[in-house]
Write an enzyme that holds these catalytic residues in place. Structure first.
Site, PDB file in Angstrom:
ATOM      1  N   ARG A 118      -2.429   0.287  -1.957  1.00 45.36           N
ATOM      2  CA  ARG A 118      -1.417   1.883  -2.647  1.00 45.36           C
ATOM      3  C   ARG A 118      -0.177   1.977  -1.617  1.00 45.36           C
ATOM      4  NH1 ARG A 118      -6.318   3.820  -1.209  1.00 45.36           N
ATOM      5  NH2 ARG A 118      -7.979   4.266  -3.488  1.00 45.36           N
ATOM      6  N   LYS A 143      -4.942   7.063   0.730  1.00 47.87           N
ATOM      7  CA  LYS A 143      -5.559   8.026  -0.405  1.00 47.87           C
ATOM      8  C   LYS A 143      -7.451   7.643   0.448  1.00 47.87           C
ATOM      9  CE  LYS A 143      -7.000   9.120  -4.834  1.00 47.87           C
ATOM     10  NZ  LYS A 143      -6.534   8.739  -6.230  1.00 47.87           N
ATOM     11  N   HIS A 177       2.352   1.294  -8.258  1.00 47.75           N
ATOM     12  CA  HIS A 177       0.744   1.221  -8.548  1.00 47.75           C
ATOM     13  C   HIS A 177       0.202   0.356  -9.510  1.00 47.75           C
ATOM     14  CE1 HIS A 177      -2.791   3.304  -7.207  1.00 47.75           C
ATOM     15  NE2 HIS A 177      -3.718   3.297  -8.290  1.00 47.75           N
ATOM     16  N   ARG A 236      -1.085  -2.715  -7.624  1.00 49.67           N
ATOM     17  CA  ARG A 236      -2.649  -2.321  -7.673  1.00 49.67           C
ATOM     18  C   ARG A 236      -3.446  -2.795  -8.585  1.00 49.67           C
ATOM     19  NH1 ARG A 236      -5.991   0.522  -3.336  1.00 49.67           N
ATOM     20  NH2 ARG A 236      -7.355   1.438  -5.002  1.00 49.67           N
ATOM     21  N   HIS A 285     -12.574   2.201  -2.535  1.00 49.38           N
ATOM     22  CA  HIS A 285     -12.783   3.134  -3.150  1.00 49.38           C
ATOM     23  C   HIS A 285     -14.549   3.569  -2.381  1.00 49.38           C
ATOM     24  CE1 HIS A 285     -11.087   1.337  -7.105  1.00 49.38           C
ATOM     25  NE2 HIS A 285     -10.465   1.965  -6.917  1.00 49.38           N
ATOM     26  N   TYR A 309     -11.951  -0.399 -14.369  1.00 50.16           N
ATOM     27  CA  TYR A 309     -11.645  -2.177 -14.262  1.00 50.16           C
ATOM     28  C   TYR A 309     -12.665  -2.674 -15.078  1.00 50.16           C
ATOM     29  CZ  TYR A 309      -8.021  -0.847 -11.044  1.00 50.16           C
ATOM     30  OH  TYR A 309      -6.611  -0.378  -9.828  1.00 50.16           O
TER      31      TYR A 309
END
Length: 372
Positions: A209, A242, A311, A314, A337, A347
């Site tokens: 990110r 994040k 973004h 990514r 994640h 995705y």
């Protein structure tokens, strides 16, 4: 009302609050946001909640409603109010049927999620709306229960009722925007500085990110091992990792060469821990900030004609990996994640050309036993 940035007393930790028309914090919102800051939720998350609750309390104030006595009918009215253009929300301006909704379904659902969390926080003090906004659904009901990813130890709780929000607009699933090879190359080639090319090359090569990239230190990049380590930490430029989880991501030899060229050609003898710093603007030597990156993105968009944001690199990284046969679990770990469900939801999509390549690889068009 306005959302105001604040610093937690006795520290440099950033948070946000909601001020009323008289400049005084809105007490129930302040308590909720202080709780979020106390459990170390991201300042960006706290800020988003503050803005969403600003809309809720603005609606309540405009309709003479008490936040503790609001019911489902009021929430329905709030949803309709959000869909109106701001100029028409006081009822003085008529809205033609052809006028598009001001807030899309996804934005409305995000605001409803913030309202639900706020009400659940205050439920212990007798606020009844939380019980109306959240219901319990029998386990195994609904399409998602049959098709969604089942986490480890799912069998332990699979018979328990599942929590669900009762008020939610139907919203089409959005696909992540992905750059083509030509577009990604155009952006990289338009970078006039090695630092800028390294920044976008890093986003594409390891899928971090933008906040994770801006928080990188030199110790996080291992040239010999060709890897980048993402470390959650406090940064002077307010950049954040994040997920709050550290991870190590393999990188290409080409990216490592670009990093070495940047150190030798532009970074020089500058004494800083940060990889990305101000080299041609004040304050010199300070870590690069979000506004500086978005100024750079604006210049590159005008130069290339490519409508992109940081973004998107990514999303491109993850999508290209999946198209090349990488498994969901692998992509989940590389992206950082917390759950593979997030990776699947984001995705787990195929466009027509992806499906065509899969069918061709399986011999569907060439190996048939029946002629059409």
């Amino acid at each position: 009302m306005r959302v105001q940035r604040v610093l937690v007393p006795g520290s440099v930790v950033e948070s946000w609050t909601l001020l009323g028309d008289e400049g005084v914090p809105v007490e129930p919102v302040e308590r909720f946001l202080a709780f979020l800051a106390g459990v170390e939720r991201s300042p960006n998350t706290v800020k988003a909640y503050a803005h969403d609750l600003k809309d809720w309390f603005g609606y309540l104030g405009g309709h003479g409603l008490d936040w503790q006595a609001a019911g489902l009918e009021d929430v329905a009215g709030y949803v309709a109010w959000l869909r109106l253009p701001p100029a028409a929300r006081d009822g003085q301006v008529a809205v033609l049927p052809t006028v598009e909704h001001h807030c899309g379904q996804a934005s409305v659902n995000r605001k409803l999620a913030a309202l639900t969390s706020f009400c659940e926080f205050h439920a212990r003090h007798g606020v009844a709306l939380a019980g109306l906004l959240v219901g319990m659904q029998p386990a195994g009901r609904g399409r998602s229960a049959a098709t969604s990813y089942k986490p480890f130890l799912h069998h332990v709780s699979k018979g328990s009722p599942q929590r669900r929000r009762t008020v939610k607009l139907p919203a089409p699933a959005s696909r992540p925007q992905v750059l083509t090879v030509t577009e990604a190359q155009a952006v990289l080639d338009a970078c006039k500085r090695l630092r800028d090319r390294l920044l976008f090359g890093l986003l594409l090569d390891v899928g971090v990110r933008i906040g994770e990239a801006l928080g990188l230190r030199h110790e996080d990049i291992a040239i010999a091992e060709r890897q980048v380590t993402v470390v959650p930490r406090d940064n002077d430029n307010r950049a954040r990792a994040k997920s709050g989880r550290w991870r190590v991501v393999p990188a290409s030899a080409e990216l490592m060469r670009l990093y070495a060229d940047y150190l030798n050609g532009e970074y020089g003898a500058l004494d800083s821990d940060y990889v990305f710093v101000n080299l041609w603007a004040e304050p010199y030597g300070h870590p690069l900030s979000y506004p500086a990156v978005y100024d750079l993105v604006g210049r590159l968009r005008r130069a290339t004609g490519v409508a992109f944001g940081p973004h998107m690199f990514r999303h491109t990284y993850a999508t290209w990996l999946l198209r090349r046969g990488a498994g969901m679990e692998t992509v989940k770990e590389l992206l950082g994640h917390a759950s593979v469900t997030t990776t699947i939801d984001t995705y787990g999509h195929l466009n027509v050309e992806d499906a065509r390549r899969t069918l061709e690889a399986a011999g569907w068009f060439t190996g048939r036993e029946v002629r059409l």
